[in-house]
Design a protein around this motif. Structure first.
Motif, PDB file in Angstrom:
ATOM      1  N   GLY A  55       0.791  -1.229   0.000  1.00 42.04           N
ATOM      2  CA  GLY A  55       0.000   0.000   0.000  1.00 42.04           C
ATOM      3  C   GLY A  55       0.815   1.265   0.000  1.00 42.04           C
ATOM      4  O   GLY A  55       0.260   2.347  -0.219  1.00 42.04           O
ATOM      5  N   ASP A  56       2.110   1.170   0.225  1.00 44.43           N
ATOM      6  CA  ASP A  56       2.959   2.359   0.192  1.00 44.43           C
ATOM      7  C   ASP A  56       3.211   2.832  -1.233  1.00 44.43           C
ATOM      8  O   ASP A  56       3.523   4.011  -1.442  1.00 44.43           O
ATOM      9  N   CYS A  57       3.112   1.937  -2.194  1.00 45.27           N
ATOM     10  CA  CYS A  57       3.524   2.271  -3.565  1.00 45.27           C
ATOM     11  C   CYS A  57       2.483   1.960  -4.636  1.00 45.27           C
ATOM     12  O   CYS A  57       2.676   2.360  -5.792  1.00 45.27           O
ATOM     13  N   HIS A  58       1.402   1.253  -4.295  1.00 47.38           N
ATOM     14  CA  HIS A  58       0.464   0.808  -5.323  1.00 47.38           C
ATOM     15  C   HIS A  58      -0.969   1.266  -5.054  1.00 47.38           C
ATOM     16  O   HIS A  58      -1.417   1.324  -3.903  1.00 47.38           O
ATOM     17  N   ASP A  59      -1.682   1.554  -6.137  1.00 41.19           N
ATOM     18  CA  ASP A  59      -3.116   1.785  -6.082  1.00 41.19           C
ATOM     19  C   ASP A  59      -3.805   0.420  -5.977  1.00 41.19           C
ATOM     20  O   ASP A  59      -3.565  -0.461  -6.806  1.00 41.19           O
ATOM     21  N   PRO A  60      -4.658   0.199  -4.986  1.00 42.59           N
ATOM     22  CA  PRO A  60      -5.231  -1.139  -4.787  1.00 42.59           C
ATOM     23  C   PRO A  60      -6.169  -1.586  -5.910  1.00 42.59           C
ATOM     24  O   PRO A  60      -6.387  -2.786  -6.080  1.00 42.59           O
ATOM     25  N   LYS A  61      -6.730  -0.664  -6.655  1.00 39.62           N
ATOM     26  CA  LYS A  61      -7.658  -1.021  -7.723  1.00 39.62           C
ATOM     27  C   LYS A  61      -6.937  -1.348  -9.022  1.00 39.62           C
ATOM     28  O   LYS A  61      -7.256  -2.319  -9.707  1.00 39.62           O
ATOM     29  N   THR A  62      -5.956  -0.516  -9.387  1.00 43.90           N
ATOM     30  CA  THR A  62      -5.291  -0.659 -10.681  1.00 43.90           C
ATOM     31  C   THR A  62      -3.896  -1.256 -10.572  1.00 43.90           C
ATOM     32  O   THR A  62      -3.335  -1.692 -11.573  1.00 43.90           O
ATOM     33  N   MET A  63      -3.334  -1.253  -9.385  1.00 42.43           N
ATOM     34  CA  MET A  63      -1.950  -1.658  -9.121  1.00 42.43           C
ATOM     35  C   MET A  63      -0.934  -0.718  -9.768  1.00 42.43           C
ATOM     36  O   MET A  63       0.257  -1.026  -9.838  1.00 42.43           O
ATOM     37  N   ASP A  64      -1.390   0.426 -10.271  1.00 44.56           N
ATOM     38  CA  ASP A  64      -0.471   1.435 -10.775  1.00 44.56           C
ATOM     39  C   ASP A  64       0.388   1.942  -9.622  1.00 44.56           C
ATOM     40  O   ASP A  64      -0.050   1.968  -8.462  1.00 44.56           O
ATOM     41  N   LEU A  65       1.610   2.369  -9.940  1.00 44.96           N
ATOM     42  CA  LEU A  65       2.440   2.991  -8.920  1.00 44.96           C
ATOM     43  C   LEU A  65       1.794   4.295  -8.472  1.00 44.96           C
ATOM     44  O   LEU A  65       1.255   5.050  -9.282  1.00 44.96           O
ATOM     45  N   LYS A  66       1.884   4.562  -7.177  1.00 39.55           N
ATOM     46  CA  LYS A  66       1.152   5.682  -6.593  1.00 39.55           C
ATOM     47  C   LYS A  66       2.006   6.373  -5.534  1.00 39.55           C
ATOM     48  O   LYS A  66       2.677   5.710  -4.735  1.00 39.55           O
ATOM     49  N   ILE A  67       1.974   7.698  -5.529  1.00 33.39           N
ATOM     50  CA  ILE A  67       2.660   8.461  -4.474  1.00 33.39           C
ATOM     51  C   ILE A  67       1.699   8.595  -3.296  1.00 33.39           C
ATOM     52  O   ILE A  67       0.616   9.173  -3.420  1.00 33.39           O
ATOM     53  N   THR A  68       2.087   8.069  -2.159  1.00 31.50           N
ATOM     54  CA  THR A  68       1.222   8.067  -0.976  1.00 31.50           C
ATOM     55  C   THR A  68       1.699   9.013   0.114  1.00 31.50           C
ATOM     56  O   THR A  68       1.011   9.172   1.125  1.00 31.50           O
ATOM     57  N   ARG A  69       2.863   9.632  -0.050  1.00 30.10           N
ATOM     58  CA  ARG A  69       3.404  10.544   0.960  1.00 30.10           C
ATOM     59  C   ARG A  69       3.335  11.976   0.449  1.00 30.10           C
ATOM     60  O   ARG A  69       3.908  12.307  -0.605  1.00 30.10           O
ATOM     61  N   PRO A  70       2.658  12.846   1.183  1.00 33.25           N
ATOM     62  CA  PRO A  70       2.429  14.213   0.697  1.00 33.25           C
ATOM     63  C   PRO A  70       3.694  15.045   0.523  1.00 33.25           C
ATOM     64  O   PRO A  70       3.712  15.962  -0.298  1.00 33.25           O
ATOM     65  N   ALA A  71       4.745  14.773   1.283  1.00 31.13           N
ATOM     66  CA  ALA A  71       5.952  15.617   1.221  1.00 31.13           C
ATOM     67  C   ALA A  71       6.549  15.650  -0.178  1.00 31.13           C
ATOM     68  O   ALA A  71       7.027  16.696  -0.633  1.00 31.13           O
ATOM     69  N   LEU A  72       6.538  14.525  -0.877  1.00 30.79           N
ATOM     70  CA  LEU A  72       7.095  14.491  -2.234  1.00 30.79           C
ATOM     71  C   LEU A  72       6.230  15.295  -3.194  1.00 30.79           C
ATOM     72  O   LEU A  72       6.739  16.063  -4.014  1.00 30.79           O
TER      73      LEU A  72
END
Length: 482
Positions: free
Chosen positions: A167-184
């Motif tokens: 869950g830190d790196c993936h969208d659970p529906k599409t499995m696309d890479l996802k940014i989950t930390r707002p600082a970046l």
């Protein structure tokens, strides 16, 4: 007839592999909801990725410089205790282990203190949990980003349970890479960039850049911030901090206002030849594997030297041993400069302490403290970035060499100050030959620190875990095997 037979085998193989792929992606065992933090649940649908991710628990890999096992760096280099006098890093600093150890290592490290033991409160904010697992985005969603950061570290103890994972790196529906930390995301916005326009190849590094970067806790709210506003070099970050007279702590011996570098892997890697040629973090640290008709990323995130046949040799045709020695050669040369810098810097801190005791004035010491601040920043920026001596050896050598120059300038200025105050002999050096001796010299009691931490792990942490179980935050068994 032979040709027809071979074509039949090929067609059967293709059909079999297509069926295998369809079985994996069309027959998922469960729907994964948003903010699902339990890695075992993701493993039900993606068993290959989960099984390789679980291997980050293994700490058996070793190389000439670090590996996957924890090394007590302060025991190996007691001088570093002196560098961090007055800061929690002087208590304990270990080389990193695999992602699966993130939570347990955070609880056990002496730097997080022992809230609840002997009336002790928190010495760290909840911001320290930010990169430790997928429960963090969930809690940021529940309580708000700013509220999460400013909360006490222990207040999230029963919530942050699952180590760095799916869950830190993936969208659970599409499995696309996802940014989950707002600082970046916020750092990109301040630079006028839209992170949503990043290419898939760029995302294979950016999901790592959520955490493997330089950062600081801004203001009273301890808001996690990347110092990228002026650029992403070491000097750019230094200029950013200098503009507001920021420092992480005042050194307990030299009284220099010190910047503590975190781990600017992403920034330094961008200065190296691999990143400049478009190689992403995942290309080397998560190489592809093939099983039947399935090609997937190996989620056993580790040193590329562990699987040279699937990392380096994808592009380079030299033997494994040649490639390994190429890496070691670069690391040894950088380490040589590091050793010289550390020797000069530890003398600078202790000589500055001595100068204060001899009556040096603030006006006299001001340029010395500036040199020490600049020297330690360069040392820390190069040393704290794991893999930096390979990612960008020329850049790290340049940075450490500049730090060495400033440490020598600080010592030269100190000799003049001491002479002005009537002292011309060598400054006596304390016995800091072991971590414990160095810690006692700066005023720490290592036995008491370990006693309290042991009590904390025995009494407080089990309560956190029990509370999390009641809330169904963690799995009591490996769901991917059930």
């Amino acid at each position: 007839m032979a040709g027809v037979f071979l074509l039949g085998l090929l067609a059967a193989s293709i059909t079999e592999r297509r069926a295998e792929i369809a079985t994996i992606y069309n027959n998922k065992k469960t729907d994964i909801p948003e903010f699902e933090t339990r890695n075992e649940i993701w493993g039900l649908n993606y068993p290959r990725e989960y099984e390789t991710w679980a291997q980050t628990e293994d700490t058996s890999f070793t190389s000439e410089f670090n590996g996957s096992h924890a090394v007590d760096v302060l025991a190996a280099r007691p001088q570093m205790v002196i560098f961090w006098a007055g800061y929690s890093f002087s208590r304990e600093y270990n080389s990193p282990r695999g992602h699966k150890h993130a939570i347990e290592d955070m609880r056990a490290i002496l730097r997080t203190g022992n809230p609840g033991i002997d009336g002790e409160g928190d010495i760290q904010p909840a911001t320290c949990w930010t990169c430790k697992g997928p429960d963090v985005p969930r809690m940021m969603h529940e309580v708000g980003i700013a509220n999460f950061y400013k909360a006490p570290w222990s207040s999230m103890g029963a919530e942050i349970m699952n180590p760095i994972g799916c869950g830190d790196c993936h969208d659970p529906k599409t499995m696309d890479l996802k940014i989950t930390r707002p600082a970046l995301i916020e750092a990109f916005q301040r630079q006028g960039k839209d992170i949503t326009k990043a290419t898939p190849q760029e995302m294979r590094s950016l999901v790592c850049a959520q955490c493997h970067v330089e950062y600081y806790f801004k203001g009273e709210g301890q808001y996690l911030t990347f110092p990228w506003d002026k650029g992403m070099t070491m000097e750019d970050a230094e200029a950013y901090y200098d503009e507001t007279d920021y420092y992480d702590y005042i050194h307990a011996l030299s009284r220099a206002p010190i910047l503590k570098a975190q781990h600017p892997e992403y920034e330094i890697a961008q200065q190296g030849i691999h990143a400049q040629r478009g190689v992403a973090c995942a290309d080397c640290h998560m190489p592809y594997k093939s099983e039947g008709g399935i090609k997937y990323s190996d989620h056993h995130i580790t040193s590329p030297l562990q699987y040279i046949d699937r990392t380096c040799q994808v592009c380079h045709r030299e033997s494994e041993e040649t490639l390994r020695q190429n890496v070691y050669e670069r690391q040894r040369k950088v380490n040589e400069v590091r050793n010289k810098l550390e020797d000069e810097l530890v003398h600078a801190h202790i000589e500055a302490e001595f100068a204060w005791k001899k009556g040096a004035t603030e006006a006299e010491m001001a340029p010395v403290l500036k040199f020490i601040r600049q020297s330690q920043w360069r040392w820390d920026y190069g040393v704290a970035s794991h893999g930096a001596s390979f990612h960008a050896p020329q850049e790290v050598t340049r940075i450490l060499s500049a730090g060495l120059e400033r440490a020598m300038k600080a010592r030269l200025a100190l000799s003049r100050i001491l002479a002005k105050h009537g002292y011309t002999d060598e400054v006596p050096m304390p016995d800091i030959s072991t971590k414990e001796k160095a810690q006692r010299y700066i005023g720490l009691n290592p036995e008491e620190l370990h006693r309290k931490k042991g009590e904390f792990l025995k009494t407080v942490v089990p309560k956190w875990i029990e509370e999390a179980r009641k809330k169904n935050r963690i799995m009591t068994a490996d769901a991917s095997r059930s």
